[in-house]
Design an enzyme around this catalytic site. Structure first.
Site, PDB file in Angstrom:
ATOM      1  CE1 TYR A  92      -9.059   6.923  11.729  1.00 27.87           C
ATOM      2  CE2 TYR A  92     -10.643   5.556  13.057  1.00 27.87           C
ATOM      3  CZ  TYR A  92      -9.375   5.999  12.642  1.00 27.87           C
ATOM      4  OH  TYR A  92      -8.151   5.126  12.790  1.00 27.87           O
ATOM      5  CE1 TYR A 139     -10.674   1.989  14.975  1.00 28.13           C
ATOM      6  CE2 TYR A 139      -8.807   1.658  15.255  1.00 28.13           C
ATOM      7  CZ  TYR A 139      -9.737   1.226  14.740  1.00 28.13           C
ATOM      8  OH  TYR A 139      -9.800  -0.043  13.924  1.00 28.13           O
ATOM      9  CD  GLN A 140      -4.813   3.467  18.106  1.00 28.17           C
ATOM     10  OE1 GLN A 140      -5.331   2.398  17.795  1.00 28.17           O
ATOM     11  NE2 GLN A 140      -4.059   4.555  17.519  1.00 28.17           N
ATOM     12  CD  GLN A 185      -0.984  -0.606   3.597  1.00 28.23           C
ATOM     13  OE1 GLN A 185      -2.501  -0.591   3.667  1.00 28.23           O
ATOM     14  NE2 GLN A 185      -0.246  -1.302   4.704  1.00 28.23           N
ATOM     15  CG  ASP A 204      -1.347   2.126  14.402  1.00 22.30           C
ATOM     16  OD1 ASP A 204      -1.672   1.845  15.767  1.00 22.30           O
ATOM     17  OD2 ASP A 204      -2.416   1.545  13.635  1.00 22.30           O
ATOM     18  CG  ASP A 262      -6.391  -1.596  14.681  1.00 22.32           C
ATOM     19  OD1 ASP A 262      -7.163  -0.642  13.641  1.00 22.32           O
ATOM     20  OD2 ASP A 262      -5.399  -0.767  15.115  1.00 22.32           O
ATOM     21  CB  SER A 263      -8.825  -4.145   9.269  1.00 19.85           C
ATOM     22  OG  SER A 263     -10.243  -3.833   9.246  1.00 19.85           O
ATOM     23  CB  SER A 264      -7.169   0.003   6.357  1.00 19.07           C
ATOM     24  OG  SER A 264      -6.500  -1.351   5.914  1.00 19.07           O
ATOM     25  CG  ASP A 265     -11.893   2.143   5.723  1.00 17.50           C
ATOM     26  OD1 ASP A 265     -12.505   2.007   6.831  1.00 17.50           O
ATOM     27  OD2 ASP A 265     -11.356   3.392   5.424  1.00 17.50           O
TER      28      ASP A 265
HETATM   29  N1  SPD Z   1     -11.264   5.001   7.903  1.00 18.34           N
HETATM   30  C1  SPD Z   1     -10.513   4.626   8.573  1.00 18.34           C
HETATM   31  C2  SPD Z   1     -10.505   3.398   9.285  1.00 18.34           C
HETATM   32  C3  SPD Z   1      -9.092   2.911  10.030  1.00 18.34           C
HETATM   33  C4  SPD Z   1      -9.094   2.044  11.314  1.00 18.34           C
HETATM   34  N2  SPD Z   1      -7.863   1.305  11.431  1.00 18.34           N
HETATM   35  C5  SPD Z   1      -7.065   2.523  12.046  1.00 18.34           C
HETATM   36  C6  SPD Z   1      -5.507   1.757  12.744  1.00 18.34           C
HETATM   37  C7  SPD Z   1      -5.328   2.510  13.864  1.00 18.34           C
HETATM   38  N3  SPD Z   1      -4.721   1.538  14.782  1.00 18.34           N
END
Ligand code: SPD
Length: 365
Positions: A287, A125-126, A95, A150, A219-222
């Protein structure tokens, strides 16, 4: 010969034009770009990367010194942050990875054009992603994190003294290395001696570790590109099977303002697998639409679900199924360090707006 010289001159001209328009990223003249000085190479466990296409270039999201988050998952809207300095911008194997110092949100990590961490608001979030499942579990010992390279979620899990082992499976070693170099406020999560890092596919790891974990956090991205499989039923089945009895999963659950259909479909699909499936959310200005949710589900068994549990330290007679109430609370010392999570926030996080509750769980809930 003249034709060859002419062609070479033409190619040089194109290359020069490309460099000045993309590498300079159209930042203000005060902006400097620092490329990494040290090698970001890390060893990998068993990383089959051949399925992933080369990452796209996201330089077009930087316009006149502002980063604009434009994505297909939030059509017609865009959050923007003014850039003070680009610290790192390079594609990894998987990526596009960008880190910049912003004018008002501190350091920012962006993957494939999508904001993952800002120094100013990452705490919500964390903290919620880690503490919702961990304080809903009576005695979490072994915890698995999938993604989260991260380190921010690790930082939060490490606050729990009952936890003996924190395993993280992150596919992209550059995210770990870049975070350690540029985002120490989250990457300090890697410093805890209980953390074991595996650079590999989380699904493969879970296949090899059945009935092993009390809590699994994704803990993923989209759900675009490599992360989309993490929002599908087989992945949830793999998490279920990798949990110990009474274990809890907590996964990145997108946003009710944008993805209520996706959330509804996912929850409906996984409900037969778990003894409880719930949805919570937190606010986070950077976000899309300012909030993000969590899918939280429990596996049948002794620890959670089907047995009496203690709520807020007091033994209660009624059976508690699900994670809407914490069964343990932070010590005074830990609570002082937390900036978002409290037992009250825990309960509040599961209270959904009427439209979302109806769409996700139907009218009967
Ligand atoms: N739209 C963004 C969502 C990101 C979620 N994961 C973030 C990782 C932070 N540890």
């Amino acid at each position: 010969m003249a034709a060859i010289v002419y062609c070479l001159f033409f190619l040089l001209l194109i290359n020069h034009y490309h460099f000045t328009t993309t590498s300079a990223l159209r930042l203000p003249s005060t902006t400097t770009i620092i490329t990494p000085s040290s090698s970001l190479k890390m060893s990998t466990d068993n990383n089959n990367t051949s399925d992933f296409p080369p990452p796209a270039d996201y330089s077009h999201l930087i316009i006149d010194g502002w980063f604009h988050e434009r994505g297909t998952l939030w059509p017609g809207q865009s959050f923007a942050l003014q850039i003070k300095e680009v610290l790192y911008h390079k594609p990894s194997q998987f990526q596009d990875v960008l880190v910049f110092e912003s004018v008002s949100y501190g350091r920012v990590l962006v993957l494939d054009g999508v904001i993952q961490v800002t120094e100013r608001d990452e705490l919500s979030y964390q903290e919620m992603m880690a503490h919702l499942p961990l304080y809903a579990h009576p005695n979490p010992q072994r915890v698995l994190v999938i993604g989260g390279g991260d380190g921010g979620v690790l930082r939060e899990i490490a606050r729990h003294t009952s936890v003996t082992e924190i395993v993280i499976c992150e596919l992209d070693p550059d995210v770990i290395a870049v975070s350690k170099k540029y985002l120490p406020f989250v990457a300090k999560g890697f410093d805890d001696p209980r953390v074991k890092v595996h650079v590999m596919d989380g699904a493969q790891f879970m296949k090899e570790h059945q009935s092993s974990f009390d809590v699994i956090i994704t803990d993923s991205s989209d759900p675009v590109g490599p992360a989309s499989v993490l929002f599908e039923t087989p992945f949830y089945k793999a998490m279920h099977d990798s949990l110990r009895d009474g274990g809890i999963i907590c996964t990145q659950g997108e946003c009710v303002w944008l993805h209520v259909d996706l959330i509804q479909r996912l929850i409906k699909a996984i409900t037969p697998l778990f003894s409880s499936v719930e949805y919570a959310y937190c606010t986070i200005p950077s976000y899309p639409s300012g909030q993000i949710g969590f899918v939280i589900a429990t596996k049948k068994g002794a620890a959670v679900g089907g047995k009496k549990r203690s709520i807020d330290g007091e033994d209660k007679e009624e059976e508690v199924v699900g994670c809407k109430s914490p069964v343990r609370v932070p010590t005074e010392a830990v609570q002082k360090e937390l900036r978002y999570y409290t037992p009250e926030m825990h309960r509040a996080a599961f209270v959904l707006p009427a439209f979302a509750k109806r769409a996700i769980f139907g009218d009967d809930e």
